[in-house]
Design a protein around this motif. Sequence first.
Motif, PDB file in Angstrom:
ATOM      1  N   THR A  70       0.805  -1.235   0.000  1.00 46.08           N
ATOM      2  CA  THR A  70       0.000   0.000   0.000  1.00 46.08           C
ATOM      3  C   THR A  70       0.829   1.271   0.000  1.00 46.08           C
ATOM      4  O   THR A  70       0.264   2.365  -0.058  1.00 46.08           O
ATOM      5  CB  THR A  70      -0.927   0.039   1.233  1.00 46.08           C
ATOM      6  OG1 THR A  70      -0.122   0.048   2.408  1.00 46.08           O
ATOM      7  CG2 THR A  70      -1.901  -1.116   1.234  1.00 46.08           C
ATOM      8  N   GLN A  71       2.135   1.131   0.081  1.00 41.57           N
ATOM      9  CA  GLN A  71       3.052   2.274   0.119  1.00 41.57           C
ATOM     10  C   GLN A  71       2.800   3.193   1.319  1.00 41.57           C
ATOM     11  O   GLN A  71       3.068   4.380   1.285  1.00 41.57           O
ATOM     12  CB  GLN A  71       2.970   3.081  -1.188  1.00 41.57           C
ATOM     13  CG  GLN A  71       3.490   2.330  -2.387  1.00 41.57           C
ATOM     14  CD  GLN A  71       4.958   1.962  -2.221  1.00 41.57           C
ATOM     15  OE1 GLN A  71       5.785   2.809  -1.956  1.00 41.57           O
ATOM     16  NE2 GLN A  71       5.257   0.679  -2.358  1.00 41.57           N
ATOM     17  N   THR A  72       2.279   2.608   2.402  1.00 44.40           N
ATOM     18  CA  THR A  72       2.079   3.338   3.648  1.00 44.40           C
ATOM     19  C   THR A  72       3.438   3.553   4.302  1.00 44.40           C
ATOM     20  O   THR A  72       4.256   2.635   4.326  1.00 44.40           O
ATOM     21  CB  THR A  72       1.184   2.517   4.603  1.00 44.40           C
ATOM     22  OG1 THR A  72      -0.016   2.191   3.934  1.00 44.40           O
ATOM     23  CG2 THR A  72       0.883   3.281   5.875  1.00 44.40           C
ATOM     24  N   PRO A  73       3.695   4.736   4.853  1.00 48.12           N
ATOM     25  CA  PRO A  73       4.976   4.930   5.553  1.00 48.12           C
ATOM     26  C   PRO A  73       5.121   3.934   6.707  1.00 48.12           C
ATOM     27  O   PRO A  73       4.219   3.781   7.523  1.00 48.12           O
ATOM     28  CB  PRO A  73       4.885   6.362   6.074  1.00 48.12           C
ATOM     29  CG  PRO A  73       3.894   7.034   5.181  1.00 48.12           C
ATOM     30  CD  PRO A  73       2.912   5.964   4.805  1.00 48.12           C
ATOM     31  N   MET A  74       6.253   3.258   6.757  1.00 43.78           N
ATOM     32  CA  MET A  74       6.492   2.236   7.772  1.00 43.78           C
ATOM     33  C   MET A  74       6.648   2.836   9.173  1.00 43.78           C
ATOM     34  O   MET A  74       6.596   2.102  10.160  1.00 43.78           O
ATOM     35  CB  MET A  74       7.729   1.415   7.419  1.00 43.78           C
ATOM     36  CG  MET A  74       7.507   0.468   6.259  1.00 43.78           C
ATOM     37  SD  MET A  74       6.186  -0.711   6.546  1.00 43.78           S
ATOM     38  CE  MET A  74       6.912  -1.742   7.795  1.00 43.78           C
ATOM     39  N   ILE A  75       6.807   4.132   9.252  1.00 45.50           N
ATOM     40  CA  ILE A  75       6.935   4.772  10.560  1.00 45.50           C
ATOM     41  C   ILE A  75       5.704   4.493  11.417  1.00 45.50           C
ATOM     42  O   ILE A  75       5.806   4.383  12.639  1.00 45.50           O
ATOM     43  CB  ILE A  75       7.208   6.292  10.419  1.00 45.50           C
ATOM     44  CG1 ILE A  75       7.632   6.902  11.737  1.00 45.50           C
ATOM     45  CG2 ILE A  75       6.016   7.017   9.867  1.00 45.50           C
ATOM     46  CD1 ILE A  75       8.997   6.520  12.195  1.00 45.50           C
ATOM     47  N   TYR A  76       4.532   4.335  10.773  1.00 48.12           N
ATOM     48  CA  TYR A  76       3.315   4.030  11.533  1.00 48.12           C
ATOM     49  C   TYR A  76       3.415   2.669  12.214  1.00 48.12           C
ATOM     50  O   TYR A  76       2.884   2.474  13.295  1.00 48.12           O
ATOM     51  CB  TYR A  76       2.077   4.082  10.637  1.00 48.12           C
ATOM     52  CG  TYR A  76       1.822   5.433  10.029  1.00 48.12           C
ATOM     53  CD1 TYR A  76       1.835   6.580  10.811  1.00 48.12           C
ATOM     54  CD2 TYR A  76       1.582   5.576   8.667  1.00 48.12           C
ATOM     55  CE1 TYR A  76       1.615   7.830  10.249  1.00 48.12           C
ATOM     56  CE2 TYR A  76       1.354   6.815   8.108  1.00 48.12           C
ATOM     57  CZ  TYR A  76       1.378   7.940   8.903  1.00 48.12           C
ATOM     58  OH  TYR A  76       1.157   9.166   8.358  1.00 48.12           O
ATOM     59  N   MET A  77       4.063   1.739  11.560  1.00 50.17           N
ATOM     60  CA  MET A  77       4.268   0.417  12.150  1.00 50.17           C
ATOM     61  C   MET A  77       5.331   0.500  13.242  1.00 50.17           C
ATOM     62  O   MET A  77       5.163  -0.049  14.323  1.00 50.17           O
ATOM     63  CB  MET A  77       4.691  -0.560  11.061  1.00 50.17           C
ATOM     64  CG  MET A  77       5.061  -1.916  11.577  1.00 50.17           C
ATOM     65  SD  MET A  77       3.650  -2.857  12.057  1.00 50.17           S
ATOM     66  CE  MET A  77       4.106  -4.403  11.354  1.00 50.17           C
ATOM     67  N   TYR A  78       6.423   1.167  12.944  1.00 50.99           N
ATOM     68  CA  TYR A  78       7.553   1.211  13.871  1.00 50.99           C
ATOM     69  C   TYR A  78       7.278   2.044  15.128  1.00 50.99           C
ATOM     70  O   TYR A  78       7.925   1.844  16.145  1.00 50.99           O
ATOM     71  CB  TYR A  78       8.794   1.752  13.170  1.00 50.99           C
ATOM     72  CG  TYR A  78       9.279   0.905  12.023  1.00 50.99           C
ATOM     73  CD1 TYR A  78       9.152  -0.479  12.038  1.00 50.99           C
ATOM     74  CD2 TYR A  78       9.864   1.481  10.914  1.00 50.99           C
ATOM     75  CE1 TYR A  78       9.604  -1.254  10.986  1.00 50.99           C
ATOM     76  CE2 TYR A  78      10.326   0.716   9.863  1.00 50.99           C
ATOM     77  CZ  TYR A  78      10.189  -0.657   9.904  1.00 50.99           C
ATOM     78  OH  TYR A  78      10.650  -1.416   8.868  1.00 50.99           O
ATOM     79  N   LEU A  79       6.345   2.968  15.061  1.00 49.43           N
ATOM     80  CA  LEU A  79       6.036   3.809  16.227  1.00 49.43           C
ATOM     81  C   LEU A  79       5.507   3.020  17.412  1.00 49.43           C
ATOM     82  O   LEU A  79       5.579   3.483  18.547  1.00 49.43           O
ATOM     83  CB  LEU A  79       5.027   4.889  15.854  1.00 49.43           C
ATOM     84  CG  LEU A  79       5.603   6.174  15.291  1.00 49.43           C
ATOM     85  CD1 LEU A  79       4.493   7.098  14.820  1.00 49.43           C
ATOM     86  CD2 LEU A  79       6.483   6.872  16.295  1.00 49.43           C
ATOM     87  N   CYS A  80       5.006   1.817  17.161  1.00 53.49           N
ATOM     88  CA  CYS A  80       4.484   1.015  18.267  1.00 53.49           C
ATOM     89  C   CYS A  80       5.587   0.680  19.265  1.00 53.49           C
ATOM     90  O   CYS A  80       5.312   0.501  20.458  1.00 53.49           O
ATOM     91  CB  CYS A  80       3.810  -0.250  17.768  1.00 53.49           C
ATOM     92  SG  CYS A  80       4.914  -1.472  17.058  1.00 53.49           S
ATOM     93  N   ILE A  81       6.832   0.626  18.823  1.00 56.84           N
ATOM     94  CA  ILE A  81       7.928   0.262  19.721  1.00 56.84           C
ATOM     95  C   ILE A  81       8.196   1.356  20.744  1.00 56.84           C
ATOM     96  O   ILE A  81       8.118   1.102  21.951  1.00 56.84           O
ATOM     97  CB  ILE A  81       9.189  -0.128  18.917  1.00 56.84           C
ATOM     98  CG1 ILE A  81       8.882  -1.348  18.048  1.00 56.84           C
ATOM     99  CG2 ILE A  81      10.365  -0.397  19.840  1.00 56.84           C
ATOM    100  CD1 ILE A  81       9.935  -1.647  17.007  1.00 56.84           C
ATOM    101  N   PRO A  82       8.495   2.610  20.326  1.00 54.97           N
ATOM    102  CA  PRO A  82       8.731   3.626  21.359  1.00 54.97           C
ATOM    103  C   PRO A  82       7.485   3.975  22.170  1.00 54.97           C
ATOM    104  O   PRO A  82       7.587   4.262  23.358  1.00 54.97           O
ATOM    105  CB  PRO A  82       9.254   4.842  20.584  1.00 54.97           C
ATOM    106  CG  PRO A  82       8.875   4.615  19.183  1.00 54.97           C
ATOM    107  CD  PRO A  82       8.755   3.136  18.987  1.00 54.97           C
TER     108      PRO A  82
END
Length: 163
Positions: free
Chosen positions: A123-135
Amino acid sequence: MRAVSNGIFKLEKALVIILIPVMLLAMVFDIFFRYFLSSPLIWGQELALYTFVWSSFIGASMSIKTREAVAVTLFVNKVSDRLRNVLITAGLLICAVFSIYILYLSISWITNPTILLQRSVTTQTPMIYMYLCIPVSLFFMTIHFINWFLESLRFTRAGKVME
């Protein structure tokens, strides 16, 4: 600190209450469209994956708050009450410091330009949305650990036994 931890816990519950049904619906729609309409959804698997990862990380933080995280208490249960309180308090301090350190590392990692530019394949969604779950989840865990540590100090001063 207790009020902040309780407020974060309410937010975590609300997030999980939203994320899990969204994951379920994404999976059901993806299966329905793929097998019954022969027209697979592009976003179904990706949304299910994102919501699963977010709910897992938030759930891990919730397990710290509810004190249901996995712990090995074989040694701690065999010592005196006073030493038990000291060991639990020291362990909580170590956990709080460790979670702060990992939070720092996770923020450094996701602010890296190569991470900020990554996009999902379908979907070409920015992966930052996925990675933000960590911090985010580590921040929540840190608050819960600090609150639990402060409670353990109060218990120790009052002469009560930590559970």
